[in-house]
Scaffold this motif. Structure first.
Motif, mmCIF file in Angstrom:
data_model
loop_
_atom_site.group_PDB
_atom_site.id
_atom_site.type_symbol
_atom_site.label_atom_id
_atom_site.label_comp_id
_atom_site.label_asym_id
_atom_site.label_seq_id
_atom_site.Cartn_x
_atom_site.Cartn_y
_atom_site.Cartn_z
ATOM 1 N N UNK A 32 0.753 -0.645 2.644
ATOM 2 C CA UNK A 32 -0.039 -1.743 2.749
ATOM 3 C C UNK A 32 -1.508 -1.323 3.528
ATOM 4 N N UNK A 33 -1.272 -0.283 4.377
ATOM 5 C CA UNK A 33 -2.561 0.100 5.138
ATOM 6 C C UNK A 33 -3.397 0.737 4.044
ATOM 7 N N UNK A 34 -3.107 1.688 3.289
ATOM 8 C CA UNK A 34 -3.701 2.462 2.311
ATOM 9 C C UNK A 34 -4.798 1.084 1.639
ATOM 10 N N UNK A 35 -3.817 0.278 1.025
ATOM 11 C CA UNK A 35 -4.312 -0.647 0.285
ATOM 12 C C UNK A 35 -5.306 -1.467 1.026
ATOM 13 N N UNK A 36 -5.100 -1.561 2.159
ATOM 14 C CA UNK A 36 -6.014 -2.514 3.023
ATOM 15 C C UNK A 36 -7.324 -1.874 3.105
ATOM 16 N N UNK A 37 -7.308 -0.508 3.444
ATOM 17 C CA UNK A 37 -8.827 0.230 3.483
ATOM 18 C C UNK A 37 -9.217 0.376 2.307
ATOM 19 N N UNK A 38 -8.589 0.566 1.084
ATOM 20 C CA UNK A 38 -9.279 0.667 -0.336
ATOM 21 C C UNK A 38 -9.829 -0.741 -0.525
ATOM 22 N N UNK A 39 -9.237 -1.697 0.146
ATOM 23 C CA UNK A 39 -9.867 -3.254 -0.324
ATOM 24 C C UNK A 39 -11.188 -3.273 0.753
ATOM 25 N N UNK A 40 -11.043 -2.535 1.932
ATOM 26 C CA UNK A 40 -12.491 -2.629 2.527
ATOM 27 C C UNK A 40 -13.613 -1.847 1.734
ATOM 28 N N UNK A 41 -13.094 -1.018 1.001
ATOM 29 C CA UNK A 41 -13.988 -0.347 0.041
ATOM 30 C C UNK A 41 -14.388 -0.793 -1.245
ATOM 31 N N UNK A 42 -13.726 -1.953 -1.450
ATOM 32 C CA UNK A 42 -14.104 -2.923 -2.575
ATOM 33 C C UNK A 42 -13.314 -2.790 -3.903
ATOM 34 N N UNK A 43 -11.795 -1.969 -3.392
ATOM 35 C CA UNK A 43 -11.225 -1.754 -4.551
ATOM 36 C C UNK A 43 -9.878 -2.272 -4.607
ATOM 37 N N UNK A 44 -9.219 -3.066 -5.398
ATOM 38 C CA UNK A 44 -7.822 -3.670 -5.477
ATOM 39 C C UNK A 44 -7.154 -3.212 -6.545
ATOM 40 N N UNK A 45 -6.034 -3.298 -6.466
ATOM 41 C CA UNK A 45 -5.396 -2.745 -7.837
ATOM 42 C C UNK A 45 -3.912 -3.798 -8.020
ATOM 43 N N UNK A 46 -3.805 -3.810 -9.284
ATOM 44 C CA UNK A 46 -2.467 -4.694 -9.380
ATOM 45 C C UNK A 46 -1.501 -3.928 -10.631
ATOM 46 N N UNK A 47 -0.237 -4.133 -10.190
ATOM 47 C CA UNK A 47 0.863 -3.433 -10.982
ATOM 48 C C UNK A 47 1.511 -4.526 -12.023
ATOM 49 N N UNK A 48 1.285 -4.565 -13.179
ATOM 50 C CA UNK A 48 1.548 -5.630 -14.103
ATOM 51 C C UNK A 48 3.110 -5.469 -14.458
#
Lengths: 106, 833
Positions: A32-48
């Motif tokens: 979650x922390x890594x996701x949070x930081x990636x989000x700060x960089x403007x990137x989000x991802x989704x597993x469909x």
């Protein structure tokens, strides 16, 4: 940008491995922390994974196993996730998911 | 409008591309849906929809009655394709026209595209060529000029280098995803023509992927004891095995790309054994193994090249160079074999995947349009008239898809529509329109989804409508929900200024429910046997005000005794906050160092008061009022001083009451004291706030101008970028009501100014002189200071400013630390940094 995409794909793989046989609960905070930081960089991802699939879904590159029956297909495996980025408040897909698609079990 | 054609299309058997030449060079346009420069030449007719490109390719072979590829091979023949879902036949020309139309969509510049150069294989005869032209006209082009693919490729290479040196015969070796072509070109000062050609329509990169799977991957998998059962599944082609094979094909494609730059690649894959347990397998493939897999196929392509030369009575020595076209020529073995067998220079200077489109665009740039600029009023009418429609859709949704209804006033005979999501994740394809359209739109999770609805005429060209962009917010409740009346913040330490400040978590007007996780560091070491607590204080109020003026709505005080070990400064702190629609606040604090979690739910009808914190805040308030009072008295502002005296006595009274409260058992008293303190702090905060803000704004602008002068003359561009970055947030800070924000901005500018100063020779000389003037007795180590000063003097004489910088820094470190205000030394803070 390619490096970030590479990192996200690795995070996705780590997550998948942990889900199947790892200790996901213990490391989910780190993920979650890594996701949070990636989000700060403007990137989000989704597993469909397990989502319905039809051919209007241009967010996935599908590899179809068996016959394709409209309305009965689902995403059974996700090799790479969908990666979004946001520029000027407009979301953009920078990586389509690479997925395996097959018929839903009866 | 340009008088030359400029646009060119590489209409390939497997993939197509569109490019445009301009003064700036050639641009190969990208698919707005996935930003790839190529479009698979595949067309599908699914129920009532037409899909072109990647989505159609996925279904190639799955739905052979409705999805067609490779139709370029049938151009100019009487063969046609029966489309089951439409119960009608489509000619290769019609299918090609769909690909050409789709490529037109790649052109983002909005230019009118009437004339185009389309490339054709060297093998195309007149009928096939004319068929391609016809496809161009069907796609809406009014002028189509044909160009042979190998010529286009040669042009791309010619324009990269010196033509005169390379005059003679060239080999154009084109190995794509599914086809192979080789052409012999003759090139001199005036002429560029194709002499002869050979090809195989069923040989390409995809064959290599299959070979890598069957010859390398599967062999390694079958020897794993737990996976040996797959051999039987392979023979039976079970569904389970076909799934694995698809994954292996994807892995093979990736490995193939990596082997172009690496000698060996490890491919990691998880495969289920017979009991359903995932087995991790690492497949190792070396470049040599891969080369062995593809040797036979490559050898065959070279045989075709040699035949071509022999038939034209040429020796390999007659060939000036071989140019490479097609993605599969990235494989190093291809280049090695060509060089070995033909003993000729292999030119790889142009991107092989787009070489044909690029060369064709360069040709188009020099080709005059025969077509006159259209002045037809009918045409103008078509683009300016607007179709009127009413649209209906939800503005927000929690579902993965939502329905869109479009109701047209007019009858839409001979019209089509297409709906695409702006992020490229959804595309309906081209669908026959009726006066009422109903379409399910797939939503990307947790974000705003914008859809563009296009109405197309019979040529699939867009026509004007009044349909706006359809925006649907997914995963969030509608803005009609309950908004927060105040900002919700947490209190964090500002160690530099020895105070606390507010950090907003949920700004005012955010819609409930809300949740957010923030990550901070512990700002001071909290000893297990010490008295300092870690305090997570959640406050409601104005984010720009002082923390003590806001209302605490939840507080977690972590007693040091509860810690498993000392909590070290700098360790990570995770704070998760949730506010429900009924305004219950849940705070969860996780300490990563000790792996402990503290969780509490606060009901907003109760108030939370920490006695320790209240005591701290009271003494801080008294201290601040006293400080301001002294200032007012010095400035002879007696009115202001009188008000502050009142505040001071009120504050001291509250302090007394607090001291008394400690000796009583009344539980309610602390709430009363806390409320009185908060009101007093609010009054104090609002007093002279405007004057303080103005003072800070003036200070900011003065500082900015002085730093700007230094930045403008500074040679380093990164300094200018840093400066522009700082002042880019100026509007928000200076126009706002936050003292913290302006202070923060001033601080950043000061840091930049000292960076410039310290990194300039003048700055470092100046700093050194200032330090050298200080008496040795002031330094912590007199002898060392003396010796450093000595070294500094010598460095100055030698003009060695780098050395001087080190000496100056060392001297600076020898100075005792500045004494801080005794009150501030007692600053405890929250422990949240």
């Amino acid at each position: 940008m390619e490096a970030i995409i590479g990192i996200i794909n690795q995070v996705h793989e780590v997550n998948q491995k942990l889900e199947t046989k790892g200790d996901l609960i213990n490391v989910s905070r780190n993920i979650s922390r890594i996701k949070h930081h990636l989000e700060e960089l403007g990137y989000t991802f989704h597993n469909p994974i397990n989502e319905d699939y039809n051919d209007t879904r241009t967010d996935c590159e599908a590899n179809i196993i068996g016959d394709f029956t409209e309305g009965k297909m689902y995403i059974s495996k996700v090799i790479k996730p969908i990666i979004f980025t946001e520029t000027n408040n407009a979301p953009n897909i920078i990586q389509k998911a690479v997925v395996i698609v097959e018929q839903k079990p009866e | 409008m340009s008088s030359t054609i400029d646009f060119a299309i590489d209409l390939g058997t497997t993939n197509s591309a569109i490019a445009k030449a301009s003064h700036a060079g050639v641009e190969v346009f990208k698919n707005p849906l996935d930003l790839k420069q190529t479009l698979p030449s595949v067309v599908g007719f699914r129920r009532n929809r037409i899909i072109v490109g990647d989505k159609a390719r996925e279904l190639l072979g799955k739905d052979p009655d409705n999805v067609f590829g490779g139709f370029k091979r049938k151009m100019g023949t009487s063969e046609s394709f029966f489309v089951n879902s439409l119960s009608e036949t489509k000619t290769p020309i019609e299918l090609s026209a769909h690909v050409l139309r789709e490529l037109k969509n790649f052109v983002h510049s909005g230019e009118e595209l009437n004339s185009v150069v389309i490339t054709i294989p060297a093998s195309f005869d007149t009928i096939q060529s004319n068929a391609t032209k016809k496809a161009g006209y069907e796609a809406g082009f009014e002028e189509v000029v044909l160009l042979q693919e190998p010529i286009a490729a040669c042009l791309a290479f010619v324009n990269k280098g010196d033509r005169s040196e390379k005059s003679g015969h060239w080999i154009v070796y084109d190995l794509g995803g599914g086809t192979f072509d080789v052409a012999l070109a003759s090139i001199n000062e005036q002429d560029l023509k194709i002499v002869d050609h050979r090809g195989d329509n069923f040989l390409g990169g995809l064959d290599f992927d299959h070979r890598l799977v069957t010859d390398v991957f599967l062999k390694q998998i079958f020897v794993v004891p737990e996976l040996a059962y797959l051999q039987k599944e392979y023979e039976d082609r079970t569904l389970n095995f076909r799934r694995l094979y698809q994954i292996l094909l994807l892995k093979a494609e990736e490995a193939k790309k990596q082997l172009s730059v690496k000698e060996s690649v490890d491919v990691e894959i998880e495969i289920q054994d017979e009991d359903g347990i995932e087995q991790e397998v690492i497949l190792m493939v070396t470049r040599d193994q891969f080369n062995t897999c593809i040797q036979e196929k490559l050898s065959y392509t070279l045989t075709l090249v040699e035949e071509l030369l022999a038939d034209n009575n040429l020796e390999t020595s007659d060939i000036k160079q071989v140019i490479l076209v097609g993605g599969s020529t990235y494989i190093p073995r291809v280049q090695e074999l060509l060089q070995m067998r033909l003993k000729t220079e292999v030119n790889t200077s142009v991107d092989p995947t787009t070489a044909v489109a690029v060369g064709a665009a360069q040709y188009a740039a020099g080709k005059q349009k025969k077509l006159k600029v259209s002045t037809s009023t009918e045409n103008n009418y078509e683009t300016t008239s607007q179709l009127q429609a009413k649209v209906s859709y939800p503005k927000s949704s929690m579902d993965t898809e939502e329905v869109l209804l479009v109701d047209f006033e007019d009858d839409l005979e001979d019209h089509f529509y297409r709906i695409r999501r702006e992020d490229g994740g959804y595309d309906t394809g081209i669908i026959k329109a009726s006066s009422k359209i109903r379409e399910f739109l797939t939503l990307a999770p947790d974000r705003l989804n914008n859809f563009k609805v296009e109405i197309l005429n019979s040529n699939h060209e867009p026509v004007g409508t009044n349909i706006p962009i359809i925006s649907i917010l997914h995963g969030k409740f509608s803005i009609d929900g309950q908004p927060l009346p105040h900002d919700i913040c947490i209190e964090v330490d500002d160690l530099e200024n020895k105070r606390t400040k507010l950090e907003v978590i949920f700004p005012k007007n955010s819609i409930l429910p809300l949740n957010k996780t923030i990550y901070r560091e512990v700002s001071k070491t909290i000893y297990k046997d010490g008295e300092d607590k870690l305090i997570v204080n959640v406050l409601e109020g104005d984010l720009y005000a002082l923390p003590e003026t806001n209302q605490t709505i939840g507080i977690i005080e972590i007693d040091p005794a509860k810690l498993d070990m000392d909590l070290v400064k700098g360790s990570d702190l995770e704070i998760r906050m949730e506010i429900s629609e009924s305004r219950d606040l849940r705070v969860c604090v996780y300490l990563s160092q000790t792996d402990q979690e503290f969780d509490q739910v606060f009901n907003s009808s109760e108030k939370y008061v920490s006695e320790a914190k209240l005591e701290d805040e009271l003494s801080l308030l008294v201290h601040k009022i006293r400080k301001d009072l002294r200032e007012k008295e010095t400035q002879a502002d007696y009115d202001g001083a009188a008000t502050l005296k009142e505040y001071l006595s009120e504050a001291m009274l509250i302090e007394e009451e607090f001291a008394l409260m400690k000796n009583t058992l009344s539980g309610d008293e602390k709430y009363h004291i806390s409320e009185r303190k908060r009101r007093l702090a609010q009054k104090f905060d609002s007093l002279n706030k405007d004057a303080r803000l103005t003072k800070l704004r003036i200070a900011y602008y003065e500082l900015k101008e002085s730093v700007r002068k230094q930045v403008e003359t500074h040679p380093d561009e990164s300094v200018k970028a840093k400066f522009n970055n700082i002042i880019s947030s100026e509007n928000e800070a200076v126009k706002g009501q936050s003292i913290f924000l302006i202070e923060e901005l001033i601080k950043k500018l000061k840091v930049l100014r000292s960076d410039i100063y310290i990194n300039s020779d003048e700055g470092i000389i100046d700093l050194y002189y200032q330090l050298a003037r200080i008496n040795n007795s002031m330094y912590k180590d007199k002898k060392l200071a003396d010796s450093l000063k000595d070294q500094g003097q010598k460095a100055l004489e030698r003009q060695n400013y780098k050395e001087l910088k080190v000496i100056a820094f060392n001297l600076h470190h020898l100075l005792p630390e500045m004494k801080e205000n005794s009150f501030l030394n007692n600053f405890k803070g929250t422990g949240v940094g």
